[in-house]
Scaffold this active site. Sequence first.
Site, PDB file in Angstrom:
ATOM      1  CG  ASN A 272      41.534  -7.247   0.871  1.00  0.00           C
ATOM      2  OD1 ASN A 272      42.217  -8.094   0.299  1.00  0.00           O
ATOM      3  ND2 ASN A 272      40.208  -7.217   0.801  1.00  0.00           N
TER       4      ASN A 272
ATOM      5  NE  ARG B  55      40.551 -11.926   0.357  1.00  0.00           N
ATOM      6  CZ  ARG B  55      40.748 -11.790  -0.944  1.00  0.00           C
ATOM      7  NH1 ARG B  55      41.196 -10.658  -1.434  1.00  0.00           N
ATOM      8  NH2 ARG B  55      40.483 -12.779  -1.761  1.00  0.00           N
TER       9      ARG B  55
ATOM     10  CG  HIS C 114      35.878 -15.694  -3.927  1.00  0.00           C
ATOM     11  ND1 HIS C 114      35.511 -16.225  -5.147  1.00  0.00           N
ATOM     12  CD2 HIS C 114      36.819 -14.765  -4.194  1.00  0.00           C
ATOM     13  CE1 HIS C 114      36.197 -15.646  -6.112  1.00  0.00           C
ATOM     14  NE2 HIS C 114      37.001 -14.752  -5.556  1.00  0.00           N
TER      15      HIS C 114
ATOM     16  NE  ARG D   8      41.411 -16.261 -11.649  1.00  0.00           N
ATOM     17  CZ  ARG D   8      41.033 -15.984 -10.410  1.00  0.00           C
ATOM     18  NH1 ARG D   8      40.587 -16.938  -9.607  1.00  0.00           N
ATOM     19  NH2 ARG D   8      41.081 -14.751  -9.944  1.00  0.00           N
TER      20      ARG D   8
ATOM     21  CD  GLU E  81      36.569 -10.081  -0.076  1.00  0.00           C
ATOM     22  OE1 GLU E  81      37.189  -9.071  -0.487  1.00  0.00           O
ATOM     23  OE2 GLU E  81      36.508 -11.144  -0.703  1.00  0.00           O
TER      24      GLU E  81
END
Length: 404
Positions: free
Chosen positions: A7, A96, A184, A245, A388
């Site tokens: 990842n 990923r 995501h 953000r 994940e």
Amino acid sequence: MKILVLNSGSATQKTSLYEIIAEPPADPPAPLWEGLIEWDATDAAIRTTGPAGVRLQNRVPIVSRRKVTEQLLSDLWTGAARLLTGPAEIEIVGHRIVHGGEEYSEPAFVTSALKDVVRRMIEFAPLHNPAGLEGIEIIEQILGSVPQVAVFDTAFHRRLPEAAAVYPGPYEWIARGIRRYGFHGINHQYVAQRAARLLGRDLRSLKLVTCHLGNGCSLAAVRDGRSVDTTMGFTPLEGLMMGTRSGSIDPGILTYLLRRDNLTAGQLDDLLNKKSGLAGISGISNDMRQIVSATNAGNPRAKLAFDIFIHRLTSLIGSMVAVLGGVDALVFTAGIGENSAEVRAATCANLEFLGISLDPSKNSQPACDVDISTVDSRVRVLMVRANEDWAIACDCWRLARTHS
Ligand code: ADP
């Protein structure tokens, strides 16, 4: 089957080793081994953990991803406590990859055509796709011809209905790839499947809103096991307020700033991606823990940041529920979703009109993969740990099995 999962982020790389013997177990196991690399300007910090705890921890004055990855992986097959006899024991490697463009709606074996797509999508994911691609190439160099699989964060949202995917800009944007991709996706899909299992229901019979609230935050509306809407779009900037953000803002603000302050594209990027969100409003931190403790200590800017976060979360969950035409369960996941009882409580209180009733004592317990709603809540509320890497390992296993 021994499966290695990479990842790769711009400043970190998490690597995990799993073993799936007959079939993936219904509940996610811990990895056999985990390695983490964190880079700063001059050094890389390496840490590996195995069944007996921390195995290796050091800082090396090298920044080359390849060299540091080589060192990290050698921990698997060197030393007295080695877990593998050698690199050849690794049967498949999963990665990923953040952006798979319009081409990929499923995990896929790495080919040169796939690498070309990942390379082409660097334009749309400049921080993430280069690291993913480099991870693939490093494994080619270290492990030779081992089969590699790319699992895409955009894939789960690839079949969004057109009305949700297309921006109401000029029609020509569609041909230029300016559309909503969503992100995501690996975790949204994983927690939706996990929620169905925890509820003892068939995923295809459920309407779910999955709330991935970490440093980056996004929601997905999941019906029949498919993503039918999501809050992130062309980039991971759209939608919810996040750590640094802004999430969605009136695009008119951008043209105003361009005209009024003569900002460059780079400066605008910096403002919206790094100087906004919880950090921008509070002036304290991007971390929800610090926002909550400063709010409790009476800091008005921290309180405003928390209130905006909850307002936007409530409003976008409402929008996902409207798209689904109802909701069976709300699923909280990732750093904030799993750990912030305050965020879950404030959001669910706003959504009581939907029939959501949170059990305060279950909500305040530090457990995961649990139902935290009251027995009579019409909508279930779940906390599911983001995983994940395990989801990627399972995808590798499935692909390998269908091609063997
Ligand atoms: P990423 O999106 O980088 O994978 P995570 O999902 O780990 O990140 O989320 C990290 C964020 O989770 C932190 O910035 C912080 O806001 C939040 N977080 C982590 N632990 C807690 C906690 N105990 N309480 C509240 N928020 C937390």
